[in-house]
Design a protein around this motif. Structure first.
Motif, PDB file in Angstrom:
ATOM      1  N   GLU A  85      33.399  38.869  39.388  1.00  0.00           N
ATOM      2  CA  GLU A  85      33.619  38.325  38.053  1.00  0.00           C
ATOM      3  C   GLU A  85      35.087  38.299  37.662  1.00  0.00           C
ATOM      4  O   GLU A  85      35.411  38.023  36.503  1.00  0.00           O
ATOM      5  CB  GLU A  85      32.810  39.122  37.036  1.00  0.00           C
ATOM      6  N   PHE A  86      35.975  38.575  38.602  1.00  0.00           N
ATOM      7  CA  PHE A  86      37.396  38.577  38.285  1.00  0.00           C
ATOM      8  C   PHE A  86      38.193  38.125  39.503  1.00  0.00           C
ATOM      9  O   PHE A  86      37.685  38.093  40.626  1.00  0.00           O
ATOM     10  CB  PHE A  86      37.855  39.983  37.874  1.00  0.00           C
ATOM     11  N   MET A  87      39.427  37.758  39.264  1.00  0.00           N
ATOM     12  CA  MET A  87      40.355  37.439  40.347  1.00  0.00           C
ATOM     13  C   MET A  87      41.750  37.867  39.877  1.00  0.00           C
ATOM     14  O   MET A  87      42.127  37.619  38.732  1.00  0.00           O
ATOM     15  CB  MET A  87      40.360  35.951  40.678  1.00  0.00           C
ATOM     16  N   ILE A  88      42.481  38.498  40.761  1.00  0.00           N
ATOM     17  CA  ILE A  88      43.841  38.915  40.438  1.00  0.00           C
ATOM     18  C   ILE A  88      44.812  38.044  41.217  1.00  0.00           C
ATOM     19  O   ILE A  88      44.613  37.754  42.393  1.00  0.00           O
ATOM     20  CB  ILE A  88      44.059  40.413  40.767  1.00  0.00           C
ATOM     21  N   ASN A  89      45.856  37.621  40.533  1.00  0.00           N
ATOM     22  CA  ASN A  89      46.955  36.890  41.139  1.00  0.00           C
ATOM     23  C   ASN A  89      48.067  37.912  41.356  1.00  0.00           C
ATOM     24  O   ASN A  89      48.504  38.558  40.407  1.00  0.00           O
ATOM     25  CB  ASN A  89      47.417  35.771  40.190  1.00  0.00           C
ATOM     26  N   TYR A  90      48.474  38.063  42.622  1.00  0.00           N
ATOM     27  CA  TYR A  90      49.570  38.973  42.942  1.00  0.00           C
ATOM     28  C   TYR A  90      50.842  38.177  43.160  1.00  0.00           C
ATOM     29  O   TYR A  90      50.855  37.188  43.901  1.00  0.00           O
ATOM     30  CB  TYR A  90      49.267  39.782  44.208  1.00  0.00           C
ATOM     31  N   ARG A  91      51.916  38.606  42.518  1.00  0.00           N
ATOM     32  CA  ARG A  91      53.245  38.041  42.743  1.00  0.00           C
ATOM     33  C   ARG A  91      53.730  38.604  44.077  1.00  0.00           C
ATOM     34  O   ARG A  91      53.614  39.810  44.315  1.00  0.00           O
ATOM     35  CB  ARG A  91      54.159  38.492  41.598  1.00  0.00           C
ATOM     36  N   VAL A  92      54.236  37.742  44.956  1.00  0.00           N
ATOM     37  CA  VAL A  92      54.684  38.185  46.278  1.00  0.00           C
ATOM     38  C   VAL A  92      56.072  37.632  46.581  1.00  0.00           C
ATOM     39  O   VAL A  92      56.553  36.717  45.917  1.00  0.00           O
ATOM     40  CB  VAL A  92      53.699  37.762  47.400  1.00  0.00           C
ATOM     41  N   GLN A  93      56.669  38.181  47.608  1.00  0.00           N
ATOM     42  CA  GLN A  93      57.907  37.616  48.144  1.00  0.00           C
ATOM     43  C   GLN A  93      57.681  37.307  49.617  1.00  0.00           C
ATOM     44  O   GLN A  93      56.887  37.957  50.278  1.00  0.00           O
ATOM     45  CB  GLN A  93      59.089  38.566  47.952  1.00  0.00           C
ATOM     46  N   ILE A 124      43.198  34.316  49.495  1.00  0.00           N
ATOM     47  CA  ILE A 124      42.637  35.111  50.585  1.00  0.00           C
ATOM     48  C   ILE A 124      41.440  35.894  50.049  1.00  0.00           C
ATOM     49  O   ILE A 124      41.204  35.932  48.834  1.00  0.00           O
ATOM     50  CB  ILE A 124      43.685  36.085  51.176  1.00  0.00           C
ATOM     51  N   MET A 125      40.705  36.529  50.941  1.00  0.00           N
ATOM     52  CA  MET A 125      39.609  37.431  50.566  1.00  0.00           C
ATOM     53  C   MET A 125      39.976  38.833  51.026  1.00  0.00           C
ATOM     54  O   MET A 125      40.474  39.014  52.138  1.00  0.00           O
ATOM     55  CB  MET A 125      38.302  37.004  51.229  1.00  0.00           C
ATOM     56  N   ASP A 126      39.712  39.827  50.172  1.00  0.00           N
ATOM     57  CA  ASP A 126      39.932  41.200  50.606  1.00  0.00           C
ATOM     58  C   ASP A 126      38.670  41.739  51.284  1.00  0.00           C
ATOM     59  O   ASP A 126      37.658  41.037  51.388  1.00  0.00           O
ATOM     60  CB  ASP A 126      40.414  42.097  49.450  1.00  0.00           C
ATOM     61  N   ALA A 127      38.717  42.975  51.733  1.00  0.00           N
ATOM     62  CA  ALA A 127      37.602  43.565  52.482  1.00  0.00           C
ATOM     63  C   ALA A 127      36.348  43.744  51.634  1.00  0.00           C
ATOM     64  O   ALA A 127      35.256  43.900  52.179  1.00  0.00           O
ATOM     65  CB  ALA A 127      38.036  44.913  53.067  1.00  0.00           C
ATOM     66  N   GLU A 128      36.460  43.710  50.300  1.00  0.00           N
ATOM     67  CA  GLU A 128      35.323  43.889  49.399  1.00  0.00           C
ATOM     68  C   GLU A 128      34.758  42.562  48.899  1.00  0.00           C
ATOM     69  O   GLU A 128      33.875  42.543  48.052  1.00  0.00           O
ATOM     70  CB  GLU A 128      35.742  44.736  48.193  1.00  0.00           C
ATOM     71  N   GLY A 129      35.291  41.436  49.399  1.00  0.00           N
ATOM     72  CA  GLY A 129      34.797  40.129  48.973  1.00  0.00           C
ATOM     73  C   GLY A 129      35.421  39.605  47.698  1.00  0.00           C
ATOM     74  O   GLY A 129      34.890  38.688  47.067  1.00  0.00           O
ATOM     75  N   ASN A 130      36.558  40.160  47.303  1.00  0.00           N
ATOM     76  CA  ASN A 130      37.287  39.676  46.142  1.00  0.00           C
ATOM     77  C   ASN A 130      38.248  38.569  46.565  1.00  0.00           C
ATOM     78  O   ASN A 130      39.019  38.743  47.508  1.00  0.00           O
ATOM     79  CB  ASN A 130      38.117  40.801  45.502  1.00  0.00           C
ATOM     80  N   LYS A 131      38.199  37.447  45.874  1.00  0.00           N
ATOM     81  CA  LYS A 131      39.183  36.399  46.114  1.00  0.00           C
ATOM     82  C   LYS A 131      40.483  36.838  45.451  1.00  0.00           C
ATOM     83  O   LYS A 131      40.492  37.316  44.313  1.00  0.00           O
ATOM     84  CB  LYS A 131      38.712  35.071  45.523  1.00  0.00           C
ATOM     85  N   ILE A 132      41.568  36.677  46.171  1.00  0.00           N
ATOM     86  CA  ILE A 132      42.900  37.051  45.690  1.00  0.00           C
ATOM     87  C   ILE A 132      43.782  35.823  45.747  1.00  0.00           C
ATOM     88  O   ILE A 132      43.784  35.100  46.746  1.00  0.00           O
ATOM     89  CB  ILE A 132      43.504  38.174  46.555  1.00  0.00           C
ATOM     90  N   GLU A 133      44.552  35.621  44.698  1.00  0.00           N
ATOM     91  CA  GLU A 133      45.531  34.535  44.658  1.00  0.00           C
ATOM     92  C   GLU A 133      46.910  35.159  44.867  1.00  0.00           C
ATOM     93  O   GLU A 133      47.285  36.091  44.156  1.00  0.00           O
ATOM     94  CB  GLU A 133      45.453  33.844  43.296  1.00  0.00           C
ATOM     95  N   LEU A 134      47.636  34.666  45.867  1.00  0.00           N
ATOM     96  CA  LEU A 134      48.992  35.131  46.128  1.00  0.00           C
ATOM     97  C   LEU A 134      49.948  34.051  45.629  1.00  0.00           C
ATOM     98  O   LEU A 134      49.767  32.871  45.930  1.00  0.00           O
ATOM     99  CB  LEU A 134      49.204  35.387  47.618  1.00  0.00           C
ATOM    100  N   TRP A 135      50.967  34.466  44.886  1.00  0.00           N
ATOM    101  CA  TRP A 135      51.907  33.530  44.272  1.00  0.00           C
ATOM    102  C   TRP A 135      53.345  33.980  44.510  1.00  0.00           C
ATOM    103  O   TRP A 135      53.701  35.109  44.177  1.00  0.00           O
ATOM    104  CB  TRP A 135      51.642  33.455  42.773  1.00  0.00           C
ATOM    105  N   GLU A 136      54.123  33.100  45.114  1.00  0.00           N
ATOM    106  CA  GLU A 136      55.561  33.335  45.239  1.00  0.00           C
ATOM    107  C   GLU A 136      56.248  32.402  44.261  1.00  0.00           C
ATOM    108  O   GLU A 136      56.256  31.188  44.437  1.00  0.00           O
ATOM    109  CB  GLU A 136      56.053  33.072  46.664  1.00  0.00           C
ATOM    110  N   PRO A 137      56.808  32.961  43.163  1.00  0.00           N
ATOM    111  CA  PRO A 137      57.471  32.120  42.169  1.00  0.00           C
ATOM    112  C   PRO A 137      58.646  31.349  42.770  1.00  0.00           C
ATOM    113  O   PRO A 137      59.251  31.791  43.743  1.00  0.00           O
ATOM    114  CB  PRO A 137      57.970  33.111  41.118  1.00  0.00           C
ATOM    115  N   SER A 138      58.959  30.211  42.167  1.00  0.00           N
ATOM    116  CA  SER A 138      60.109  29.417  42.607  1.00  0.00           C
ATOM    117  C   SER A 138      61.390  30.159  42.350  1.00  0.00           C
ATOM    118  O   SER A 138      61.506  30.930  41.431  1.00  0.00           O
ATOM    119  CB  SER A 138      60.161  28.087  41.840  1.00  0.00           C
TER     120      SER A 138
END
Length: 138
Positions: A85-93, A124-138
């Motif tokens: 019921e949730f999705m986290i967007n992680y800021r990445v480099q 991507i999907m983590d080991a628990e079946g959570n969809k994760i959004e990875l974002w590298e800002p401009s």
């Protein structure tokens, strides 16, 4: 003692998560949920239907960053294939190198890197079946 500040300095290009870029969750009625948060907690909904929480980069105080918060209609396909019921967007480099590392580690990558004016994204999907959004800002 390890110097933790140097591991997040502007010269560090290690492929990794550097923060939270967004928190997204299902709601039975996203408009009512947004209205409730605006009325009761004073959050302002932006042009994209989300709330932006702005903050300063500790290593570059002149740089303003933001965390996006938004409810989605329950069952929205944007969370698929996750059943959560949730999705986290992680800021990445260094997203490209991070994706290579994830591939080597057998992580499920759901799409290709998409590039927009405000940055690059991949899911991507983590080991628990959570969809994760990875974002590298401009």
């Amino acid at each position: 003692m390890e110097d933790t500040k140097s591991s997040t300095s502007a010269n560090d290009n290690t492929p990794k998560v550097t923060g939270i870029g967004g928190i997204f969750f299902f709601s039975d009625n996203p408009k009512e949920t947004k209205d409730w948060y605006a009325k009761n907690l004073g959050v302002e909904i932006n042009a994209w239907g989300a709330v932006s929480f702005d903050y300063r980069n500790i290593n570059n105080p002149d740089e303003v960053e933001s965390l996006q918060w938004s409810p989605f209609k329950k069952g929205d396909e944007y969370f698929s294939p996750s059943k959560k019921e949730f999705m986290i967007n992680y800021r990445v480099q260094n997203l490209e190198a991070l994706v290579e590392k994830l591939r080597e580690n057998g992580v499920t990558i759901l799409d290709e890197i998409a590039t927009y004016d405000y940055g690059k994204f991949i899911h991507i999907m983590d080991a628990e079946g959570n969809k994760i959004e990875l974002w590298e800002p401009s």
